[in-house]
Write a protein that holds these residues in place. Structure first.
Motif, PDB file in Angstrom:
ATOM      1  N   THR A 168       0.829  -1.200   0.000  1.00 47.65           N
ATOM      2  CA  THR A 168       0.000   0.000   0.000  1.00 47.65           C
ATOM      3  C   THR A 168       0.863   1.250   0.000  1.00 47.65           C
ATOM      4  O   THR A 168       1.760   1.395   0.840  1.00 47.65           O
ATOM      5  N   THR A 170       1.024   4.822   1.019  1.00 45.30           N
ATOM      6  CA  THR A 170       0.270   5.590   2.021  1.00 45.30           C
ATOM      7  C   THR A 170       0.211   7.080   1.707  1.00 45.30           C
ATOM      8  O   THR A 170      -0.443   7.833   2.431  1.00 45.30           O
ATOM      9  N   ASP A 181       1.058  10.148   7.018  1.00 41.77           N
ATOM     10  CA  ASP A 181       0.550   9.162   6.057  1.00 41.77           C
ATOM     11  C   ASP A 181       0.485   7.778   6.686  1.00 41.77           C
ATOM     12  O   ASP A 181      -0.494   7.043   6.497  1.00 41.77           O
ATOM     13  N   TYR A 185      -2.754   5.353   7.620  1.00 41.49           N
ATOM     14  CA  TYR A 185      -2.851   3.940   7.240  1.00 41.49           C
ATOM     15  C   TYR A 185      -3.283   3.106   8.443  1.00 41.49           C
ATOM     16  O   TYR A 185      -4.171   2.240   8.335  1.00 41.49           O
ATOM     17  N   ARG A 189      -6.850   1.095   8.858  1.00 36.17           N
ATOM     18  CA  ARG A 189      -6.815  -0.356   9.028  1.00 36.17           C
ATOM     19  C   ARG A 189      -7.534  -0.805  10.292  1.00 36.17           C
ATOM     20  O   ARG A 189      -8.278  -1.790  10.279  1.00 36.17           O
TER      21      ARG A 189
END
Length: 209
Positions: A168, A170, A181, A185, A189
């Motif tokens: 991913t 971010t 960032d 994330y 999550r």
């Protein structure tokens, strides 16, 4: 005639093509390496030092190519040359451009409080940049950033998280930096609402991943 500077490049290329572990599917990578060698020979006017940017910091370390060839010397990662990203390998003052596409990983050594540490760089994205591994947890979660220097107590540029074999990016235009960032994330999550002030150090943030 091949110049003295380019001779070491030819040796490197021969090492790549002569490796017993090389398989047919690597032929495209070999062609890329050959194109880079030809480009250097045709444009460097017999002195490729003048066409490579060697003013970036170099660090002791090793390069492992995708065919398992290992090169040990002074290294500077992620330099632009001939419209591509390369890593410059300094072996006894012979500067050799190595296309990032044929590199598996790079390990750079540095001293911190009289202790020698290593920082790994890997190619994890389609942009062919070697990203710095800044955190790894149980081989399941890895965090990378886009710094070209050995490990520091900071995050630089884009931050990538590799979790469950999914990577991913971010980065977000509206955030205040790579640390935020990564916090975003984590919040996305886990459904949390952490702020920058909740983490005094990066290790505190990494512990939550």
């Amino acid at each position: 005639m091949i110049s003295k500077k380019s001779h070491s490049l030819l040796i490197l290329f021969l090492l790549v093509i002569s490796s017993p572990n090389l398989k047919a599917q690597n032929s495209e990578l070999i062609n890329t390496s050959l194109q880079l060698l030809n480009s250097v020979n045709s444009n460097c006017n017999c002195d490729c030092i003048h066409t490579l940017d060697i003013n970036h910091p170099f660090f002791e370390g090793k390069i492992t190519l995708k065919d398992s060839t290992v090169l040990v010397g002074k290294i500077s990662v992620n330099q632009y040359y001939q419209n591509r990203l390369i890593t410059i390998f300094n072996n006894n003052d012979q500067y050799e451009p190595i296309d990032n596409e044929i590199i598996k990983d790079v390990n750079l050594r540095h001293d911190e409080n009289k202790i020698t540490k290593e920082t790994k760089f890997q190619n994890i994205s389609e942009d062919n940049r070697l990203y710095r591994l800044v955190h790894q947890k149980d081989s399941k979660i890895s965090v990378y950033d886009s710094s070209d220097n050995p490990q520091e107590n900071s995050l630089v540029g884009k931050v990538y998280v590799k979790e469950n074999n999914s990577i991913t990016d971010t980065w977000n235009f509206w955030t205040s930096g790579p640390k935020k960032d990564l916090i975003n994330y984590l919040n996305d999550r886990d459904g949390t609402n952490y702020k920058r002030r909740d983490f005094k150090a990066l290790d505190d943030l990494f512990a939550m991943l």
